[in-house]
Design a protein around this motif. Structure first.
Motif, PDB file in Angstrom:
ATOM      1  N   ALA A  39      16.319 -30.636 -24.755  1.00 34.29           N
ATOM      2  CA  ALA A  39      15.248 -30.800 -23.761  1.00 34.29           C
ATOM      3  C   ALA A  39      15.806 -30.706 -22.349  1.00 34.29           C
ATOM      4  N   SER A  40      16.910 -31.396 -22.073  1.00 31.37           N
ATOM      5  CA  SER A  40      17.467 -31.332 -20.706  1.00 31.37           C
ATOM      6  C   SER A  40      17.975 -29.940 -20.392  1.00 31.37           C
ATOM      7  N   LEU A  41      18.556 -29.281 -21.395  1.00 28.55           N
ATOM      8  CA  LEU A  41      19.025 -27.909 -21.185  1.00 28.55           C
ATOM      9  C   LEU A  41      17.863 -27.012 -20.809  1.00 28.55           C
ATOM     10  N   TRP A  42      16.781 -27.171 -21.560  1.00 27.50           N
ATOM     11  CA  TRP A  42      15.630 -26.310 -21.280  1.00 27.50           C
ATOM     12  C   TRP A  42      15.060 -26.605 -19.895  1.00 27.50           C
ATOM     13  N   HIS A  43      15.005 -27.880 -19.543  1.00 28.21           N
ATOM     14  CA  HIS A  43      14.495 -28.260 -18.228  1.00 28.21           C
ATOM     15  C   HIS A  43      15.303 -27.577 -17.132  1.00 28.21           C
ATOM     16  N   SER A  44      16.647 -27.607 -17.283  1.00 27.68           N
ATOM     17  CA  SER A  44      17.517 -26.980 -16.277  1.00 27.68           C
ATOM     18  C   SER A  44      17.337 -25.470 -16.251  1.00 27.68           C
ATOM     19  N   MET A  45      17.319 -24.860 -17.439  1.00 32.86           N
ATOM     20  CA  MET A  45      17.167 -23.402 -17.509  1.00 32.86           C
ATOM     21  C   MET A  45      15.857 -22.959 -16.891  1.00 32.86           C
ATOM     22  N   HIS A  46      14.815 -23.728 -17.160  1.00 31.42           N
ATOM     23  CA  HIS A  46      13.493 -23.426 -16.619  1.00 31.42           C
ATOM     24  C   HIS A  46      13.512 -23.468 -15.096  1.00 31.42           C
ATOM     25  N   ALA A  47      14.184 -24.503 -14.560  1.00 29.09           N
ATOM     26  CA  ALA A  47      14.261 -24.649 -13.101  1.00 29.09           C
ATOM     27  C   ALA A  47      15.096 -23.528 -12.494  1.00 29.09           C
ATOM     28  N   ILE A  48      16.204 -23.201 -13.167  1.00 24.59           N
ATOM     29  CA  ILE A  48      17.086 -22.142 -12.662  1.00 24.59           C
ATOM     30  C   ILE A  48      16.365 -20.800 -12.682  1.00 24.59           C
ATOM     31  N   SER A  49      15.572 -20.574 -13.720  1.00 28.34           N
ATOM     32  CA  SER A  49      14.864 -19.290 -13.816  1.00 28.34           C
ATOM     33  C   SER A  49      13.928 -19.100 -12.633  1.00 28.34           C
ATOM     34  N   GLN A  50      13.364 -20.203 -12.121  1.00 26.07           N
ATOM     35  CA  GLN A  50      12.493 -20.102 -10.946  1.00 26.07           C
ATOM     36  C   GLN A  50      13.288 -19.663  -9.733  1.00 26.07           C
ATOM     37  N   GLN A  51      14.544 -20.132  -9.630  1.00 27.41           N
ATOM     38  CA  GLN A  51      15.394 -19.762  -8.500  1.00 27.41           C
ATOM     39  C   GLN A  51      15.834 -18.305  -8.606  1.00 27.41           C
ATOM     40  N   LEU A  52      16.119 -17.895  -9.854  1.00 29.81           N
ATOM     41  CA  LEU A  52      16.661 -16.551 -10.063  1.00 29.81           C
ATOM     42  C   LEU A  52      15.601 -15.468  -9.957  1.00 29.81           C
ATOM     43  N   SER A  53      14.364 -15.861 -10.210  1.00 29.20           N
ATOM     44  CA  SER A  53      13.330 -14.834 -10.315  1.00 29.20           C
ATOM     45  C   SER A  53      13.160 -14.048  -9.024  1.00 29.20           C
ATOM     46  N   PRO A  54      13.078 -12.709  -9.141  1.00 26.66           N
ATOM     47  CA  PRO A  54      12.849 -11.901  -7.938  1.00 26.66           C
ATOM     48  C   PRO A  54      11.416 -12.012  -7.421  1.00 26.66           C
ATOM     49  N   THR A  55      10.512 -12.522  -8.267  1.00 24.12           N
ATOM     50  CA  THR A  55       9.127 -12.661  -7.804  1.00 24.12           C
ATOM     51  C   THR A  55       8.971 -13.951  -7.028  1.00 24.12           C
ATOM     52  N   VAL A  56       8.242 -13.872  -5.911  1.00 30.19           N
ATOM     53  CA  VAL A  56       7.975 -15.068  -5.118  1.00 30.19           C
ATOM     54  C   VAL A  56       6.961 -15.937  -5.861  1.00 30.19           C
ATOM     55  N   CYS A  58       7.385 -17.737  -8.537  1.00 28.34           N
ATOM     56  CA  CYS A  58       7.532 -17.739  -9.988  1.00 28.34           C
ATOM     57  C   CYS A  58       7.510 -19.173 -10.495  1.00 28.34           C
ATOM     58  N   SER A  59       6.809 -19.393 -11.597  1.00 34.17           N
ATOM     59  CA  SER A  59       6.716 -20.761 -12.099  1.00 34.17           C
ATOM     60  C   SER A  59       7.596 -21.006 -13.312  1.00 34.17           C
ATOM     61  N   GLY A  60       8.578 -20.144 -13.566  1.00 28.35           N
ATOM     62  CA  GLY A  60       9.550 -20.418 -14.618  1.00 28.35           C
ATOM     63  C   GLY A  60       9.256 -19.680 -15.912  1.00 28.35           C
ATOM     64  N   ILE A  61      10.185 -19.839 -16.875  1.00 27.95           N
ATOM     65  CA  ILE A  61      10.100 -19.105 -18.134  1.00 27.95           C
ATOM     66  C   ILE A  61       8.857 -19.499 -18.910  1.00 27.95           C
ATOM     67  N   GLU A  62       8.107 -18.502 -19.358  1.00 26.15           N
ATOM     68  CA  GLU A  62       6.941 -18.769 -20.198  1.00 26.15           C
ATOM     69  C   GLU A  62       7.214 -18.397 -21.649  1.00 26.15           C
ATOM     70  N   LEU A  63       8.053 -17.386 -21.833  1.00 22.27           N
ATOM     71  CA  LEU A  63       8.314 -16.919 -23.187  1.00 22.27           C
ATOM     72  C   LEU A  63       9.752 -16.493 -23.325  1.00 22.27           C
ATOM     73  N   LEU A  64      10.382 -16.971 -24.388  1.00 25.02           N
ATOM     74  CA  LEU A  64      11.741 -16.564 -24.693  1.00 25.02           C
ATOM     75  C   LEU A  64      11.696 -15.962 -26.094  1.00 25.02           C
ATOM     76  N   GLU A  65      12.094 -14.691 -26.194  1.00 27.49           N
ATOM     77  CA  GLU A  65      12.049 -14.030 -27.506  1.00 27.49           C
ATOM     78  C   GLU A  65      13.455 -13.833 -28.014  1.00 27.49           C
ATOM     79  N   ALA A  66      13.712 -14.371 -29.194  1.00 25.09           N
ATOM     80  CA  ALA A  66      15.026 -14.183 -29.810  1.00 25.09           C
ATOM     81  C   ALA A  66      14.817 -13.538 -31.172  1.00 25.09           C
ATOM     82  N   ASP A  67      15.933 -13.250 -31.891  1.00 28.69           N
ATOM     83  CA  ASP A  67      15.819 -12.578 -33.188  1.00 28.69           C
ATOM     84  C   ASP A  67      15.068 -13.423 -34.200  1.00 28.69           C
ATOM     85  N   SER A  68      15.421 -14.709 -34.244  1.00 27.94           N
ATOM     86  CA  SER A  68      14.854 -15.526 -35.317  1.00 27.94           C
ATOM     87  C   SER A  68      13.763 -16.483 -34.856  1.00 27.94           C
ATOM     88  N   PHE A  69      13.482 -16.531 -33.560  1.00 28.04           N
ATOM     89  CA  PHE A  69      12.399 -17.411 -33.096  1.00 28.04           C
ATOM     90  C   PHE A  69      11.870 -16.959 -31.748  1.00 28.04           C
TER      91      PHE A  69
END
Lengths: 143, 186
Positions: A39-56, A58-69
């Motif tokens: 949970a804390s990892l996801w919270h941090s990643m979500h916050a970081i994604s807002q900083q990294l996003s090139p779009t002004v 941006c409200s963070g990751i909505e969907l993460l697609e991986a091979d098995s989930f």
């Protein structure tokens, strides 16, 4: 045995603390410490994604697609995050997250004995959540 | 997937369960009377009503966001309009209007013509400093704080004190976005 609609559900408060965790499948089951860590990892990643996003704005990751989930995340404007881990390609997860948000506003927030930002221990929420997930699973299997 | 359109205050108000208005008025009246008995000082009662409102507001905001499908407001003007047109309609069944914007767009007045809390109420002489509806200012303050806005809310007009309408001045003090503390040197 029929496939579960979702594998697990996490709810994180605005500070990144895990307030609710439920898993629905035998694969990927986590103990308490692991779920807190994830949970804390996801919270941090979500916050970081807002900083990294090139779009002004941006409200963070909505969907993460991986091979098995797939991981679908919904963040309310109040900062509470609801995310589900499910099988790849599951449809209508956003709608399910919205239903879970409404259940949260009803059975958690309207419970006067629930303390804000604390772990959720509301039986009515558990019961109604199971019903909502079952209904979603039924709809999926019925297709 | 396109976002669902925001729902109007009327539509939401119609879709939720309703309670008897008299029961609502009597319940609120009982709360105020009990606070006056317990605390005796009118200023203390005002503070408690505001605090109660705050505790309601911090929970009510998610209910509002879940039912009304509103997206993030672009500026404070939109926020005030949303509170007046959708919020008040959805929870109290009354429409409010927004007026008196200052030059910055950070301060405005929300005017309520109708107010179900005060049906049948008259303030006695002993309670002249009481802001009977102070719970409302707390609700708005609490709700906005949960969406990163620190505000100051005061009553500028109160029918129970002799004015012609209920007017709340809503002042945006500052925006406090949730910042991720990724810079170690701060």
């Amino acid at each position: 045995m029929a496939a579960a609609a979702i594998c697990s559900l996490f709810i994180i408060n605005k500070s990144g603390g895990l307030i609710y965790y439920k898993d629905y499948g035998s694969a990927g089951r986590m103990d308490t410490n692991d779920s807190l860590r994830v949970a804390s990892l996801w919270h941090s990643m979500h916050a970081i994604s807002q900083q990294l996003s090139p779009t002004v704005g941006c409200s963070g990751i909505e969907l993460l697609e991986a091979d098995s989930f797939d991981l679908h995340c919904f963040q309310s404007l109040t900062g509470t995050k609801f995310f589900v881990v499910c099988e790849p390609g599951m449809p209508h997860m956003d709608a399910l997250l919205k239903v879970i948000y409404e259940l949260y506003t009803d059975y958690v927030l309207k419970n006067p004995f629930y303390e804000m930002e604390m772990p959720i221990r509301c039986e009515l929420f558990d019961v109604n959540l199971s019903q909502a997930v079952q209904k979603d699973r039924g709809a999926f299997l019925g297709r | 997937m396109p976002a669902a359109a925001p729902r109007s205050g009327d539509a939401i108000f119609a879709s939720v369960e309703h309670v008897n208005a008299e029961l609502f008025t009597l319940t609120y009246g009982a709360i105020v009377r009990q606070l006056l008995t317990d605390l005796e000082e009118v200023d203390e009662v005002n503070k408690q009503l505001d605090q109660m409102g705050y505790n309601i507001g911090i929970r009510l905001i998610d209910e509002f966001l879940a039912k009304a499908n509103v997206s993030r407001c672009v500026d404070f003007k939109e926020t005030a309009e949303t509170i007046a047109k959708v919020g008040f309609k959805m929870f109290l069944g009354v429409t409010a209007s927004v007026t008196n914007w200052d030059a910055d767009g950070t301060c405005c007045s929300i005017v309520l013509e109708d107010n179900p809390l005060v049906d049948f109420v008259e303030l006695p002489d002993t309670c002249q400093g009481l802001y009977y509806c102070n719970v409302l200012s707390g609700v708005i303050r609490g709700a906005l704080e949960m969406v990163s806005m620190k505000t100051e809310i005061t009553w500028t007009r109160d029918v129970l004190r002799g004015d012609d309408a209920y007017e709340l001045q809503v002042k945006l003090l500052k925006l406090v976005p949730e910042e991720y503390p990724y810079k170690d040197d701060e």
